[in-house]
Design a protein around this motif. Structure first.
Motif, PDB file in Angstrom:
ATOM      1  N   GLY A 217      -8.446   5.583   4.947  1.00 17.06           N
ATOM      2  CA  GLY A 217      -7.240   5.824   4.555  1.00 17.06           C
ATOM      3  C   GLY A 217      -6.322   7.219   5.186  1.00 17.06           C
TER       4      GLY A 217
ATOM      5  N   LYS B  47       1.684   4.919   0.666  1.00 18.99           N
ATOM      6  CA  LYS B  47       1.509   5.792   1.773  1.00 18.99           C
ATOM      7  C   LYS B  47       2.209   7.160   1.579  1.00 18.99           C
TER       8      LYS B  47
ATOM      9  N   GLU C 262      -3.432   7.234   2.658  1.00 20.42           N
ATOM     10  CA  GLU C 262      -3.203   6.228   1.447  1.00 20.42           C
ATOM     11  C   GLU C 262      -3.410   6.963   0.241  1.00 20.42           C
ATOM     12  N   ASP C 263      -2.313   6.774  -0.880  1.00 17.39           N
ATOM     13  CA  ASP C 263      -2.329   7.371  -2.291  1.00 17.39           C
ATOM     14  C   ASP C 263      -3.601   6.978  -2.707  1.00 17.39           C
ATOM     15  N   ASP C 264      -3.916   5.755  -2.739  1.00 16.38           N
ATOM     16  CA  ASP C 264      -5.227   5.016  -3.628  1.00 16.38           C
ATOM     17  C   ASP C 264      -6.479   5.835  -2.982  1.00 16.38           C
ATOM     18  N   LYS C 265      -6.620   6.111  -1.716  1.00 14.28           N
ATOM     19  CA  LYS C 265      -7.845   6.360  -1.399  1.00 14.28           C
ATOM     20  C   LYS C 265      -8.086   7.831  -0.992  1.00 14.28           C
TER      21      LYS C 265
ATOM     22  N   ILE D  71       0.803  -1.206   0.084  1.00 13.04           N
ATOM     23  CA  ILE D  71       0.013  -0.089   0.132  1.00 13.04           C
ATOM     24  C   ILE D  71       0.797   1.414  -0.020  1.00 13.04           C
TER      25      ILE D  71
ATOM     26  N   LYS E  41       6.943  10.663   0.569  1.00 15.49           N
ATOM     27  CA  LYS E  41       6.372   9.337   0.200  1.00 15.49           C
ATOM     28  C   LYS E  41       6.943   8.207   1.572  1.00 15.49           C
TER      29      LYS E  41
ATOM     30  N   GLY F  56      -6.707  11.984  -1.654  1.00 19.66           N
ATOM     31  CA  GLY F  56      -5.954  12.810  -2.312  1.00 19.66           C
ATOM     32  C   GLY F  56      -5.775  13.980  -1.792  1.00 19.66           C
TER      33      GLY F  56
END
Length: 275
Positions: A219, A189, A244-247, A187, A274, A249
């Protein structure tokens, strides 16, 4: 007056004449006297004369004799080494001939064998085999035919084994793909440091921090915070969070914070790293 004065003076005006006469006398008695430089040159020439040349020749001859002896010893060593090599080559040739005999020796060995054979050999050795051995041979041939029948020339058994191996391989690949799909991936982050600025120095900073922390997302995890003075008694809220980057922004996070218009003037990203 001058002549009279000189007559009374005790000066030996003719001394050089007497010196020359004495010199000539001694030269006639002992020969001419050489000067020191002449004597030194004579001594050097005498030393470098025939005696010096003879000594030099003797030393050169001795050196040549020593060199000649050394050359003789080297030549003898070389001759010995050549003899050893020749003997070794001869032995190798003999051994190779013994291991790989030519085609002629077998004929030479066969001819004496024919001569040694006695003409009066017993006829029993030449007799044909009797019936029982023939039966045994027939039985052995039958066994050989059965063995030949057992052998599959078309490889049907190999094809079946290949199919089974392919099935096992496919099953293992399927299991590996299932395990890989179930395994959680990494994941991505990020750690974000936000600067939340109020409208003026009268803004309740504790209430503003409470509003910011009230934002909850999947996230998003809030971290430490502190008040940093800006100027003229105004302080800004500096708060850290991990997303969390995917959840989550940064744009969504800024929009949610700026919704509290009564407390928040603007939101800036002070640091973004990061993890």
């Amino acid at each position: 007056m001058a002549a009279d004065f000189l007559m009374h003076e005790k000066i030996w005006f003719d001394k050089f004449k007497y010196d020359d006469a004495e010199k000539r006398y001694y030269e006639q008695m002992n020969g001419p006297v050489a000067s020191p430089s002449c004597q030194q040159s004579a001594s050097t020439t005498s030393s470098a004369g025939p005696g010096g040349d003879q000594n030099e020749l003797v030393t050169r001859i001795a050196n040549l004799e020593v060199e000649n002896q050394n050359l003789h010893s080297v030549v003898a060593d070389l001759q010995l080494a050549i003899c050893k090599l020749e003997t070794r080559l001869n032995t190798l040739e003999k051994s190779s001939i013994s291991h790989h005999p030519s085609a002629t020796p077998p004929t030479q060995h066969v001819t004496p064998m024919k001569k040694v054979e006695s003409p009066a050999a017993p006829p029993k050795k030449v007799e044909l085999p009797s019936a029982p051995p023939a039966k045994k041979i027939g039985a052995s041939e039958a066994d050989g035919e059965e063995d030949d029948d057992d052998i599959d020339l078309f490889g049907s058994g190999d094809e079946e084994e290949d199919q089974e191996a392919a099935k096992v391989r496919e099953e293992r690949l399927r299991q590996y793909a299932e395990k890989k799909s179930k395994k959680p991936g990494l994941i991505a982050k990020s750690s974000i440091l936000l600067d939340v600025k109020p409208w003026d120095d009268e803004t309740d900073m504790a209430k503003m921090e409470e509003c910011v922390r009230s934002i909850q997302m999947d996230g998003l995890v809030w971290g430490a915070s502190k008040l940093v003075p800006v100027g003229y008694g105004i302080k800004k809220l500096q708060i850290q969070c991990v997303v969390e980057d995917d959840k989550v922004g940064t744009d969504i996070l800024e929009e949610e914070i700026t919704k509290f218009e009564d407390y928040v003037q603007s939101v800036d990203i002070a640091a973004f790293n990061k993890i």
